[in-house]
Scaffold this motif. Structure first.
Motif, PDB file in Angstrom:
ATOM      1  N   SER A  72     -28.885 -94.215  86.749  1.00 23.72           N
ATOM      2  CA  SER A  72     -29.684 -94.798  85.656  1.00 23.72           C
ATOM      3  C   SER A  72     -28.874 -94.613  84.384  1.00 23.72           C
ATOM      4  CB  SER A  72     -31.024 -94.070  85.509  1.00 23.72           C
ATOM      5  OG  SER A  72     -30.810 -92.730  85.098  1.00 23.72           O
ATOM      6  N   SER A  88     -29.947 -92.962  81.876  1.00 25.11           N
ATOM      7  CA  SER A  88     -30.161 -91.558  81.511  1.00 25.11           C
ATOM      8  C   SER A  88     -29.247 -90.635  82.313  1.00 25.11           C
ATOM      9  CB  SER A  88     -31.625 -91.188  81.749  1.00 25.11           C
ATOM     10  OG  SER A  88     -32.460 -92.087  81.051  1.00 25.11           O
ATOM     11  N   ILE A  90     -25.776 -90.768  80.827  1.00 23.92           N
ATOM     12  CA  ILE A  90     -25.704 -90.052  79.542  1.00 23.92           C
ATOM     13  C   ILE A  90     -25.417 -88.568  79.799  1.00 23.92           C
ATOM     14  CG2 ILE A  90     -27.106 -89.322  77.553  1.00 23.92           C
ATOM     15  CD1 ILE A  90     -28.473 -92.187  77.803  1.00 23.92           C
ATOM     16  N   CYS A 117     -25.531 -97.399  69.841  1.00 20.68           N
ATOM     17  CA  CYS A 117     -26.505 -98.179  70.610  1.00 20.68           C
ATOM     18  C   CYS A 117     -26.779 -99.434  69.795  1.00 20.68           C
ATOM     19  CB  CYS A 117     -27.775 -97.363  70.803  1.00 20.68           C
ATOM     20  SG  CYS A 117     -29.017 -98.172  71.845  1.00 20.68           S
ATOM     21  N   SER A 164     -32.172 -98.174  69.284  1.00 20.40           N
ATOM     22  CA  SER A 164     -33.558 -97.775  69.512  1.00 20.40           C
ATOM     23  C   SER A 164     -33.797 -96.534  68.659  1.00 20.40           C
ATOM     24  CB  SER A 164     -33.783 -97.436  70.983  1.00 20.40           C
ATOM     25  OG  SER A 164     -35.083 -96.953  71.179  1.00 20.40           O
ATOM     26  N   ASP A 179     -24.152 -97.937  74.107  1.00 21.49           N
ATOM     27  CA  ASP A 179     -25.334 -98.116  74.952  1.00 21.49           C
ATOM     28  C   ASP A 179     -25.862 -99.535  74.696  1.00 21.49           C
ATOM     29  OD1 ASP A 179     -27.877 -98.094  76.058  1.00 21.49           O
ATOM     30  OD2 ASP A 179     -28.340 -96.045  75.397  1.00 21.49           O
ATOM     31  N   ALA A 201     -28.377-101.001  76.403  1.00 16.86           N
ATOM     32  CA  ALA A 201     -29.656-101.139  77.113  1.00 16.86           C
ATOM     33  C   ALA A 201     -30.439-102.359  76.627  1.00 16.86           C
ATOM     34  CB  ALA A 201     -30.498 -99.874  76.928  1.00 16.86           C
ATOM     35  N   THR A 244     -27.879-101.096  81.475  1.00 17.22           N
ATOM     36  CA  THR A 244     -29.001-100.664  82.303  1.00 17.22           C
ATOM     37  C   THR A 244     -30.069-101.758  82.271  1.00 17.22           C
ATOM     38  OG1 THR A 244     -30.781 -99.028  82.490  1.00 17.22           O
ATOM     39  CG2 THR A 244     -29.635 -99.079  80.367  1.00 17.22           C
ATOM     40  N   ASN A 263     -32.698-102.647  83.877  1.00 16.74           N
ATOM     41  CA  ASN A 263     -34.093-102.581  84.358  1.00 16.74           C
ATOM     42  C   ASN A 263     -35.101-103.000  83.280  1.00 16.74           C
ATOM     43  OD1 ASN A 263     -33.932-100.275  82.776  1.00 16.74           O
ATOM     44  ND2 ASN A 263     -34.458 -98.836  84.404  1.00 16.74           N
ATOM     45  N   ARG A 266     -34.424 -97.408  89.215  1.00 13.78           N
ATOM     46  CA  ARG A 266     -33.443 -96.632  88.483  1.00 13.78           C
ATOM     47  C   ARG A 266     -32.050 -97.092  88.905  1.00 13.78           C
ATOM     48  NH1 ARG A 266     -35.255 -95.708  84.823  1.00 13.78           N
ATOM     49  NH2 ARG A 266     -34.160 -93.775  84.345  1.00 13.78           N
TER      50      ARG A 266
HETATM   51  C1  LIG Z   1     -31.433 -96.822  74.256  1.00 12.63           C
HETATM   52  C2  LIG Z   1     -31.687 -96.406  75.659  1.00 12.63           C
HETATM   53  N1  LIG Z   1     -30.646 -96.157  76.454  1.00 12.63           N
HETATM   54  C3  LIG Z   1     -30.799 -95.775  77.728  1.00 12.63           C
HETATM   55  C4  LIG Z   1     -32.055 -95.609  78.261  1.00 12.63           C
HETATM   56  C5  LIG Z   1     -32.167 -95.142  79.675  1.00 12.63           C
HETATM   57  O1  LIG Z   1     -32.436 -96.147  80.540  1.00 12.63           O
HETATM   58  P1  LIG Z   1     -32.647 -95.872  82.097  1.00 12.63           P
HETATM   59  O2  LIG Z   1     -32.558 -94.399  82.310  1.00 12.63           O
HETATM   60  O3  LIG Z   1     -33.985 -96.418  82.415  1.00 12.63           O
HETATM   61  O4  LIG Z   1     -31.542 -96.612  82.776  1.00 12.63           O
HETATM   62  C6  LIG Z   1     -33.172 -95.844  77.479  1.00 12.63           C
HETATM   63  C7  LIG Z   1     -34.523 -95.672  78.035  1.00 12.63           C
HETATM   64  O5  LIG Z   1     -35.525 -95.764  77.409  1.00 12.63           O
HETATM   65  C8  LIG Z   1     -32.990 -96.255  76.144  1.00 12.63           C
HETATM   66  O6  LIG Z   1     -34.033 -96.489  75.336  1.00 12.63           O
END
Ligand SMILES: Cc1ncc(COP(=O)(O)O)c(C=O)c1O
Length: 341
Positions: A68, A70, A73, A128, A132, A157, A159, A184, A186, A195
């Motif tokens: 995933s 996460s 990271i 990012c 977020s 990132d 996402a 990512t 999903n 995941r």
């Molecule tokens: C900015 C950002 N990066 C990464 C993720 C992680 O995503 P996941 O673990 O669902 O792949 C999130 C999850 O909320 C996120 O907000």
């Protein structure tokens, strides 16, 4: 802290994660239903890696699959900490944006990385874009990438890149080639319960660091469902569908911003399928926890932004008009109660 289901189960209206409200992507859902969970996946993910590499036009050796976003990271934080410590003996440093996904800081602490405000001192830097919780471009991203030194690792990132409703990433192809790009899908596919993620390593990646990142992965980080999700994602059809979703989300977002403003909330600017907002009324801010709990009782979960360094603010995913109507009613009912409280 995370959004999504909690001790009270799955919220009727979950605005606390940024999953694409037009999802799930139907072919991905079908692929998940057809996934063969009777066997282990290929531990090297050979076919998937070739597919992802072809999709992005990069060498397969640059693709790293992850359980995933996460999980990656955590993994890159540990890998950088171990690599840097091996070189100098001192604890390596990490640079983080002011408001960011909490897992960057969490993973840095676990890996023994020390925070620094000086980008030139950092072994690991996080960006990012769109960010977020604010859905903004990462300030100075192109300059930060241009200034990277050989021993520095910048992870971008992405996402929310597929859910960017305005503008474009401020990095050309050669600048993108200098960073680790975390994808990512999903959220974009509306399937956050699956995941699965992957990373495109830099073109001139530090080979020992890449080897360390691979070595730190458990066997089979992706299950059959994760493989099915990523296979569905890397297709023209999925991206045509996403294009249509973005058009819909843009319309819905304009309406949702108006709903929030009419309910007395200030809405921060955002380029993505989510916004940060806060009640303008000070009395309501004081009653913030009660207001969020009240909304949760009415089936609405918002993402409290306190852990992003924005107390008294919530992040809300853009949702369909019918849900917005229900949100408007819930906001009125709950705000009336919390003002009295
Ligand atoms: C900015 C950002 N990066 C990464 C993720 C992680 O995503 P996941 O673990 O669902 O792949 C999130 C999850 O909320 C996120 O907000």
């Amino acid at each position: 802290m995370h959004g999504g289901p909690d001790a009270d189960g799955v919220p009727a209206h979950d605005l606390s994660t940024n999953a694409n409200a037009c999802g799930p992507y139907p072919p991905a859902l079908r692929a998940l239903q057809a996934a063969d969970a009777r066997h282990y996946p290929d531990p090297a993910y050979t076919a998937l890696t070739v597919q992802l590499a072809a999709w992005h036009g990069v060498a397969p050796s640059r693709i790293v699959v992850a359980a995933s976003g996460s999980e990656f990271i955590q993994r890159i934080s540990v890998a950088v900490a171990l690599q840097a410590r091996g070189k100098s003996g001192a604890a390596a440093r990490v640079w983080l944006p002011a408001h960011a996904y909490g897992d960057y800081a969490h993973a840095a602490r676990a890996a023994g990385l020390e925070r620094t405000d000086v980008t030139a001192d950092a072994a690991l830097l996080w960006a990012c874009d769109p960010s977020s919780p604010l859905g903004q471009p990462h300030a100075g991203l192109a300059e930060q990438v241009a200034a990277l030194q050989g021993a520095q690792t910048l992870v971008l990132d992405q996402a929310y890149e597929p859910l960017r409703l305005d503008g474009a990433l401020a990095l050309d192809a050669s600048a993108q080639d200098r960073v680790w790009r975390l994808l990512t899908p999903n959220k974009a596919l509306g399937l956050t319960g699956v995941r699965a993620a992957y990373v495109i390593a830099p073109h001139d990646v530090d080979a020992p660091l890449l080897a360390r990142v691979r070595a730190l992965a458990p066997s089979w980080p992706l299950g059959a469902h994760g493989v099915a999700l990523l296979e569905s994602w890397a297709s023209v059809d999925a991206h045509d569908w996403l294009d249509r979703c973005r058009a819909t989300l843009r319309r819905w977002k304009t309406c949702q911003q108006a709903v929030l403003q009419e309910a007395g909330w200030r809405v921060e600017p955002s380029l993505a399928n989510f916004v940060v907002a806060a009640p303008v009324d000070g009395t309501r801010v004081a009653a913030w926890p009660a207001l969020l709990a009240g909304l949760r009782q009415h089936g609405f979960k918002l993402r409290d932004c306190a852990s992003f360094g924005l107390p008294g603010h919530a992040r809300l995913a853009v949702v369909a008009p019918a849900v917005q109507d229900a949100l408007r009613s819930a906001l009125d009912v709950v705000a009336a109660g919390s003002t009295v409280a």
